[in-house]
Design a protein around this motif. Structure first.
Motif, PDB file in Angstrom:
ATOM      1  N   LEU A   1      -4.628   2.591   0.731  1.00 32.75           N
ATOM      2  CA  LEU A   1      -5.728   1.700   1.624  1.00 32.75           C
ATOM      3  C   LEU A   1      -5.872   0.931   2.773  1.00 32.75           C
ATOM      4  O   LEU A   1      -7.045   0.665   3.233  1.00 32.75           O
ATOM      5  N   GLY A   2      -5.171   0.363   2.922  1.00 32.05           N
ATOM      6  CA  GLY A   2      -5.022  -0.760   4.009  1.00 32.05           C
ATOM      7  C   GLY A   2      -5.885   0.008   5.460  1.00 32.05           C
ATOM      8  O   GLY A   2      -6.099  -1.356   5.951  1.00 32.05           O
TER       9      GLY A   2
ATOM     10  N   ALA B   1      -2.868  -4.557   0.418  1.00 35.32           N
ATOM     11  CA  ALA B   1      -2.855  -2.753   0.026  1.00 35.32           C
ATOM     12  C   ALA B   1      -1.190  -2.075   0.341  1.00 35.32           C
ATOM     13  O   ALA B   1      -1.295  -1.476   1.093  1.00 35.32           O
ATOM     14  N   PHE B   2      -0.547  -2.502  -0.817  1.00 36.54           N
ATOM     15  CA  PHE B   2       0.942  -2.007  -0.976  1.00 36.54           C
ATOM     16  C   PHE B   2       0.634  -1.132  -1.547  1.00 36.54           C
ATOM     17  O   PHE B   2       0.169  -0.738  -2.335  1.00 36.54           O
ATOM     18  N   ASP B   3       1.875  -0.020  -1.512  1.00 38.21           N
ATOM     19  CA  ASP B   3       1.928   0.226  -2.264  1.00 38.21           C
ATOM     20  C   ASP B   3       2.684   0.465  -3.441  1.00 38.21           C
ATOM     21  O   ASP B   3       2.400   0.734  -4.851  1.00 38.21           O
TER      22      ASP B   3
ATOM     23  N   MET C   1      -7.711  -6.971  -3.950  1.00 40.57           N
ATOM     24  CA  MET C   1      -6.295  -5.664  -4.297  1.00 40.57           C
ATOM     25  C   MET C   1      -6.388  -4.698  -4.820  1.00 40.57           C
ATOM     26  O   MET C   1      -7.764  -3.961  -5.048  1.00 40.57           O
ATOM     27  N   GLY C   2      -5.557  -4.019  -4.797  1.00 43.39           N
ATOM     28  CA  GLY C   2      -6.135  -2.571  -5.091  1.00 43.39           C
ATOM     29  C   GLY C   2      -5.024  -1.675  -5.989  1.00 43.39           C
ATOM     30  O   GLY C   2      -3.607  -2.381  -6.296  1.00 43.39           O
TER      31      GLY C   2
ATOM     32  N   LEU D   1      -0.844  -4.453 -12.548  1.00 40.29           N
ATOM     33  CA  LEU D   1      -1.200  -3.697 -11.449  1.00 40.29           C
ATOM     34  C   LEU D   1      -0.003  -2.382 -11.307  1.00 40.29           C
ATOM     35  O   LEU D   1       1.038  -2.168 -11.780  1.00 40.29           O
ATOM     36  N   VAL D   2      -0.392  -1.520 -10.710  1.00 46.60           N
ATOM     37  CA  VAL D   2       0.102  -0.058 -10.484  1.00 46.60           C
ATOM     38  C   VAL D   2       0.503   0.305  -8.784  1.00 46.60           C
ATOM     39  O   VAL D   2      -0.513   0.002  -8.835  1.00 46.60           O
ATOM     40  N   SER D   3       1.123   1.055  -8.895  1.00 44.98           N
ATOM     41  CA  SER D   3       1.810   1.668  -7.900  1.00 44.98           C
ATOM     42  C   SER D   3       0.623   2.522  -7.537  1.00 44.98           C
ATOM     43  O   SER D   3       0.135   2.942  -8.391  1.00 44.98           O
ATOM     44  N   GLY D   4       0.813   2.390  -5.959  1.00 42.30           N
ATOM     45  CA  GLY D   4       0.094   3.511  -5.440  1.00 42.30           C
ATOM     46  C   GLY D   4      -0.725   2.614  -3.749  1.00 42.30           C
ATOM     47  O   GLY D   4      -1.272   1.657  -5.105  1.00 42.30           O
ATOM     48  N   GLY D   5      -0.721   2.953  -3.230  1.00 43.42           N
ATOM     49  CA  GLY D   5      -1.443   2.330  -1.941  1.00 43.42           C
ATOM     50  C   GLY D   5      -1.925   2.471  -0.506  1.00 43.42           C
ATOM     51  O   GLY D   5      -2.033   2.401   0.269  1.00 43.42           O
TER      52      GLY D   5
END
Lengths: 197, 67
Positions: A24-25, A109-111, A134-135, B63-67
């Protein structure tokens, strides 16, 4: 001035914070620099590895470099005049304020979901007036129409918000980048809000 | 009561419900949730005791993991 020059000049004085430089980031950063956002603050503590290259804005010869330094290099290839602050660090309650306090908009853009949750709660508690984009829910492929934006005051959530099994549903370029572009597009919407066209 | 849940108007038969009751009824059973009632963040431990009333705005974000 043409409309595009007007937009670019308005964005050139804006500052966007990006928390995380992964799928994302890194892609959000590229879109914002291309659009003319003048100042970026990017923080991440990871290094570029081969599996990142299927979706993140890095290149094969950057393997082993820190993501923030590699990204800064790539962003300066797009616009050598961009002001890109690269911070190789984990974002914590101790440094989040000094990193993102002066940003006009912040992109999460965290995991990991628990990091996303911590950061959202921290931002809402400390900077309730600052937009946080946020994503959430970016895995897999197909059904792009399930991607959406949820608006909740100054909090914006891009993605499908659907839980998937990471082992069965991988992260792939199109969906990750689509969500990154939703985040970047929303950032432009917010940064250009007071701009008279 | 009629509330705005995730930007949609929703009607429930009781006059008041806790956040937990609304989550049960609407099947929000995810691990990582952010809940805002009328713009205020509500921590997980307060969900069973926080009362939602007619006209309230409730946002439940997954909120779901993954980025």
């Amino acid at each position: 001035m043409t409309i595009i020059q007007n937009i670019t000049s308005h964005l050139s004085v804006k500052k966007a914070g990006i928390a995380g430089a992964g799928g994302l980031g890194s892609n959000v950063a590229a879109a914002l620099v291309r659009s003319g956002v003048g100042h970026l603050v990017i923080a991440d503590y990871d290094i570029v590895t081969k599996p990142n290259l299927n979706r993140q804005f890095f290149f094969a010869d950057q393997e082993g470099q820190s993501k923030v330094d590699a990204l800064r290099e790539n962003l300066l290839h797009i616009n050598p005049k961009a002001d890109v602050e690269a911070h190789f660090c984990k974002i914590t309650a101790l440094n989040a304020g000094s990193l993102f306090g002066s940003c006009d908009v912040v992109i999460e853009a965290f995991d990991c979901a628990d990091e996303k949750k911590w950061f959202a709660e921290w931002m809402i508690a400390h900077y309730p007036a600052k937009p946080l984009i946020m994503g959430s829910g970016i895995a897999g492929y197909g059904s792009p129409e399930t991607l959406r934006v949820q608006r909740s005051g100054n909090l914006y959530i891009c993605g499908d918000q659907r839980e998937t099994n990471e082992k069965l549903v991988p992260l792939l370029a199109p969906r990750v980048i689509m969500v990154a572009m939703m985040q970047a597009d929303l950032a432009l919407e917010l940064l250009l809000q007071e701009k008279p066209l | 009561m009629t509330i705005t849940l995730n930007n949609r108007i929703e009607t429930f038969s009781p006059q008041e419900m806790s956040i937990t009751q609304i989550m049960d009824e609407k099947s929000f059973h995810f691990k990582m949730l952010i809940v805002k009632l009328n713009g205020t963040l509500i921590p997980r431990e307060s969900w069973p005791l926080t009362v939602v009333r007619d006209g309230d705005r409730l946002d439940i974000i997954h909120l779901v993991s993954g980025g």
